[in-house]
Write an enzyme that holds these catalytic residues in place. Structure first.
Site, PDB file in Angstrom:
ATOM      1  N   ASN A   1       8.678 -12.229  -7.230  1.00 62.72           N
ATOM      2  CA  ASN A   1       7.369 -12.901  -7.191  1.00 62.72           C
ATOM      3  C   ASN A   1       6.738 -12.883  -8.587  1.00 62.72           C
ATOM      4  O   ASN A   1       6.203 -13.894  -9.058  1.00 62.72           O
ATOM      5  CB  ASN A   1       6.416 -12.196  -6.214  1.00 62.72           C
TER       6      ASN A   1
ATOM      7  N   ALA B   1     -10.646  -7.702  -2.622  1.00 68.20           N
ATOM      8  CA  ALA B   1     -11.812  -8.582  -2.698  1.00 68.20           C
ATOM      9  C   ALA B   1     -12.960  -7.940  -3.467  1.00 68.20           C
ATOM     10  O   ALA B   1     -13.872  -8.631  -3.928  1.00 68.20           O
ATOM     11  CB  ALA B   1     -12.263  -8.956  -1.290  1.00 68.20           C
TER      12      ALA B   1
ATOM     13  N   GLY C   1       1.350 -10.869  -1.657  1.00 72.04           N
ATOM     14  CA  GLY C   1       1.779 -11.420  -2.938  1.00 72.04           C
ATOM     15  C   GLY C   1       0.655 -11.483  -3.961  1.00 72.04           C
ATOM     16  O   GLY C   1       0.907 -11.782  -5.129  1.00 72.04           O
ATOM     17  N   ALA C   2      -0.565 -11.167  -3.547  1.00 69.71           N
ATOM     18  CA  ALA C   2      -1.695 -11.245  -4.487  1.00 69.71           C
ATOM     19  C   ALA C   2      -1.545 -10.255  -5.637  1.00 69.71           C
ATOM     20  O   ALA C   2      -1.860 -10.571  -6.789  1.00 69.71           O
ATOM     21  CB  ALA C   2      -3.014 -11.002  -3.753  1.00 69.71           C
ATOM     22  N   GLY C   3      -1.012  -9.080  -5.329  1.00 64.13           N
ATOM     23  CA  GLY C   3      -0.819  -8.078  -6.371  1.00 64.13           C
ATOM     24  C   GLY C   3       0.215  -8.531  -7.394  1.00 64.13           C
ATOM     25  O   GLY C   3       0.071  -8.303  -8.600  1.00 64.13           O
ATOM     26  N   ASP C   4       1.268  -9.165  -6.903  1.00 64.45           N
ATOM     27  CA  ASP C   4       2.302  -9.679  -7.809  1.00 64.45           C
ATOM     28  C   ASP C   4       1.740 -10.813  -8.664  1.00 64.45           C
ATOM     29  O   ASP C   4       2.053 -10.920  -9.850  1.00 64.45           O
ATOM     30  CB  ASP C   4       3.503 -10.190  -7.006  1.00 64.45           C
TER      31      ASP C   4
HETATM   32  O1  KDG Z   1       4.033  -7.743  -3.058  1.00 67.28           O
HETATM   33  C1  KDG Z   1       4.505  -8.643  -2.082  1.00 67.28           C
HETATM   34  C2  KDG Z   1       5.901  -8.261  -1.796  1.00 67.28           C
HETATM   35  O2  KDG Z   1       5.870  -6.958  -1.406  1.00 67.28           O
HETATM   36  C3  KDG Z   1       6.546  -9.074  -0.752  1.00 67.28           C
HETATM   37  O3  KDG Z   1       6.573 -10.401  -1.196  1.00 67.28           O
HETATM   38  C4  KDG Z   1       7.937  -8.639  -0.428  1.00 67.28           C
HETATM   39  O4  KDG Z   1       9.034  -6.977  -1.702  1.00 67.28           O
HETATM   40  C5  KDG Z   1       8.346  -7.235  -0.756  1.00 67.28           C
HETATM   41  C6  KDG Z   1       7.841  -6.119   0.088  1.00 67.28           C
HETATM   42  O5  KDG Z   1       8.222  -4.981  -0.138  1.00 67.28           O
HETATM   43  O6  KDG Z   1       7.058  -6.361   0.987  1.00 67.28           O
END
Ligand code: KDG
Length: 312
Positions: free
Chosen positions: A38, A227, A253-256
């Site tokens: 990501n 938030a 995925g917000a952290g990525d």
């Molecule tokens: O940070 C989001 C990810 O964690 C997700 O897309 C998939 O690698 C992943 C997980 O461990 O959940």
């Protein structure tokens, strides 16, 4: 340089498109995700070259992942593990606001990663090595792969960033704290959610947690409170930012996305305030769109939709 180099476990994602329990069946969508890919995709979309090291299974899910990474311009250094399938994330849209996730990853491709997968020449040529805490918890081999990559990067003077990414399905908080300590000590940049930082430091206030993490090694620490905004603490000072107000579609995925925005600005030579500003904006795109990485912005989109004008 080669831009970003990262290593991790990337899996297929099967996501229900029906807002109800999976036990009644569902319409399903197929994609893939992995914290490290990501970030690679996010940085690539912002113009930074990116290489991902990983294992995939001998299956069609691996073909999808390879094809999509190629389409995104991410170099994939993949070894096919003949004995393990590509891992899987099953995501249940329980209600419009609640997602439940099941992992099928502990016996899947990626658990066979080891120090031998880390190409020293590649790491030494990188502009940045980015790793997460996930591999630490996936087993001794994956943990050694991360440790080895970090050692090689440090020896070559390549900056190391770490996103803690604690996964409670893989380790207890105590196990995680122990595994993460040496990685934090070796990092130049650490990203932690407020929960992760609290787990590691026993503290609650973001500025206090950042101070405690600095004492463990890293000169740059980012504490993310979702938030409630984020705090960057680095040699240039301390900078707080609110999260961008968007209609929340999917926070996974917000952290990525945050890391990708931050690190792309870092590699572009931008200053601390520009780094956290870009991080917050890229995270806003992620939160406002469906999927773990699909909604990540291109550099052109970031320019067009500046400030609070996030595309949604
Ligand atoms: O940070 C989001 C990810 O964690 C997700 O897309 C998939 O690698 C992943 C997980 O461990 O959940």
């Amino acid at each position: 340089g080669l831009g970003l180099v990262t290593i991790g476990q990337t899996m297929a994602v099967i996501r229900s498109r029906t807002e109800r329990p999976l036990e009644h069946g569902a319409r399903l969508g197929l994609s893939f995700a992995g914290a490290e890919t990501n970030v690679a995709i996010g940085m690539r979309r912002l113009g930074i070259p990116a290489t991902w090291i990983g294992h995939l299974g001998p299956d069609a899910l691996a073909d999808m992942i390879r094809r999509e990474l190629r389409a995104e311009g991410v170099q994939a250094r993949v070894r096919v593990d003949p004995d393990r399938p590509t891992g899987l994330i099953l995501s249940e849209q329980r209600t419009s606001g609640t997602t439940r996730i099941w992992y099928y990853r502990k016996d899947a491709a990626g658990v066979g990663l080891s120090a031998a997968d880390v190409d020293g020449t590649l790491v030494a040529a990188a502009s940045l090595l980015h790793v997460t805490g996930i591999l630490l918890c996936l087993g001794p081999g994956p943990a050694e792969a991360v440790t080895h990559a970090v050692e090689l990067a440090r020896a070559a003077g390549v900056p190391v960033s770490v996103d803690l990414n604690y996964r409670s399905a893989l380790a207890t908080p105590e196990e995680f704290a122990q595994l993460a300590r040496p990685l934090i000590a070796a990092a130049d940049i650490v990203f932690a959610t407020a929960d992760e930082a609290a787990l590691l430091t026993g503290l609650q206030d973001p500025a206090d947690m950042a101070k405690a993490l600095h004492a463990a090694g890293p000169p740059t620490v980012v504490i993310k409170s979702g938030a409630d905004g984020s705090l960057l603490s680095c040699p240039d000072g301390r900078f707080r930012r609110d999260a961008i107000a968007v209609r929340v579609v999917d926070t996974v995925g917000a952290g990525d996305a945050f890391a990708a925005g931050f690190l792309a600005a870092f590699l572009a030579g931008h200053d601390a305030e520009q780094q956290i500003d870009q991080a917050v904006r890229v995270a806003g795109f992620s939160v406002a769109s469906d999927g773990d990485w699909e909604g990540l912005p291109s550099a052109a989109e970031l320019v067009l939709h500046s400030g609070k004008d996030v595309l949604r």
